[in-house]
Design an enzyme around this catalytic site. Sequence first.
Site, PDB file in Angstrom:
ATOM      1  N   ASP A 229       0.860  -1.197   0.000  1.00 53.18           N
ATOM      2  CA  ASP A 229       0.000   0.000   0.000  1.00 53.18           C
ATOM      3  C   ASP A 229       0.891   1.239   0.000  1.00 53.18           C
ATOM      4  O   ASP A 229       1.604   1.492   0.976  1.00 53.18           O
ATOM      5  CB  ASP A 229      -0.923   0.014   1.222  1.00 53.18           C
ATOM      6  CG  ASP A 229      -1.895  -1.148   1.222  1.00 53.18           C
ATOM      7  OD1 ASP A 229      -2.414  -1.475   0.138  1.00 53.18           O
ATOM      8  OD2 ASP A 229      -2.116  -1.737   2.295  1.00 53.18           O
ATOM      9  N   LEU A 230       0.866   2.002  -1.081  1.00 58.72           N
ATOM     10  CA  LEU A 230       1.770   3.135  -1.258  1.00 58.72           C
ATOM     11  C   LEU A 230       1.661   4.123  -0.101  1.00 58.72           C
ATOM     12  O   LEU A 230       0.578   4.638   0.189  1.00 58.72           O
ATOM     13  CB  LEU A 230       1.461   3.842  -2.582  1.00 58.72           C
ATOM     14  CG  LEU A 230       2.327   5.059  -2.908  1.00 58.72           C
ATOM     15  CD1 LEU A 230       3.791   4.661  -3.058  1.00 58.72           C
ATOM     16  CD2 LEU A 230       1.816   5.754  -4.172  1.00 58.72           C
ATOM     17  N   ASP A 231       2.810   4.387   0.544  1.00 63.65           N
ATOM     18  CA  ASP A 231       2.923   5.378   1.618  1.00 63.65           C
ATOM     19  C   ASP A 231       1.990   5.091   2.788  1.00 63.65           C
ATOM     20  O   ASP A 231       1.589   6.004   3.512  1.00 63.65           O
ATOM     21  CB  ASP A 231       2.648   6.799   1.081  1.00 63.65           C
ATOM     22  CG  ASP A 231       3.664   7.239   0.050  1.00 63.65           C
ATOM     23  OD1 ASP A 231       4.805   6.746   0.084  1.00 63.65           O
ATOM     24  OD2 ASP A 231       3.310   8.070  -0.815  1.00 63.65           O
ATOM     25  N   GLU A 232       1.643   3.815   3.009  1.00 64.09           N
ATOM     26  CA  GLU A 232       0.743   3.480   4.106  1.00 64.09           C
ATOM     27  C   GLU A 232       1.317   2.423   5.040  1.00 64.09           C
ATOM     28  O   GLU A 232       0.601   1.855   5.864  1.00 64.09           O
ATOM     29  CB  GLU A 232      -0.618   3.015   3.561  1.00 64.09           C
ATOM     30  CG  GLU A 232      -1.395   4.127   2.860  1.00 64.09           C
ATOM     31  CD  GLU A 232      -2.818   3.721   2.499  1.00 64.09           C
ATOM     32  OE1 GLU A 232      -3.271   2.654   2.970  1.00 64.09           O
ATOM     33  OE2 GLU A 232      -3.467   4.475   1.761  1.00 64.09           O
TER      34      GLU A 232
END
Length: 287
Positions: A229-232
């Site tokens: 999950d991008l940037d999560e």
Amino acid sequence: MTTTPQYLLTLRCPDRKGIVATVTTLLADQDLLIVESHQFEDHNSGMFFMRVLFAPESCAPIDLDRLRDLFRPIAERFDMDWAFRDVAVKPRVLLAVSRFGHCLYDLLHRWRSGHLPVEIVGVVSNHDDMRSFTEWNNLPYHHLPIAKGEKAAQEARIMALVDELDVDLVVLARYMQILSPELCAFLDKRCINIHHSFLPSFKGAKPYHQAHARGVKVIGATAHYVTTDLDEGPIIEQDTKRVTHSRSADELVAIGQEVECAVLARAVRWHVEGRVMLNGDRTIVFD
């Protein structure tokens, strides 16, 4: 002067009565002295976390394999996820960078000055911009460009490099590429990214320009573990800096870069010192 060797035990398990007493009794029975100890019970998840730094009474090294054998029945009894390690053995770190060099400069300076307890084994990049600085620091530079349609092949070379160099941690020091699910899975729990924004706000590209357009009064940076999950991914460290309406977008970038360097360095140090433990999508960080 002889330095007494130190060792680290980290563990997580369902919370139960007697964990601390059982662990510390074992160490005491082996004539081991506790130098530093932290523990935390998360009431929401029912999990218990513990970090113990210990040393022998004498200056002689201990037999870690024997200690692991003695500890294994305790780990099984409490259903522990656990690890022992010799603090003198520094984790092997591979840095990844693109064209922004500020985090790379900062990490290498801290490493060369002895303030970052790691063994940096090289730098990998999809560009050639940071080669001269890296090689000036007597480190190998692995230029792995990404040709159109060949990202999977380039990432396969990164994975091969991680295996070849026996890398414990990959640090994305402003490596401006989105990692594939395959690479994220390969680097699970051993890859830290610095995002140039105070997450969860302003994800993706040009967050400082996004922040400037929204007229924010505080900018920041976030170091987190990389997930699909991008940037999560689970957040390790964050920091902020106050700004005013008078600052341009470029000035926010310059201010933000200082914050990024400090946040990333703290996150890397805490990780290699065994101070960060995962608790689902959150982290427990012992200071």
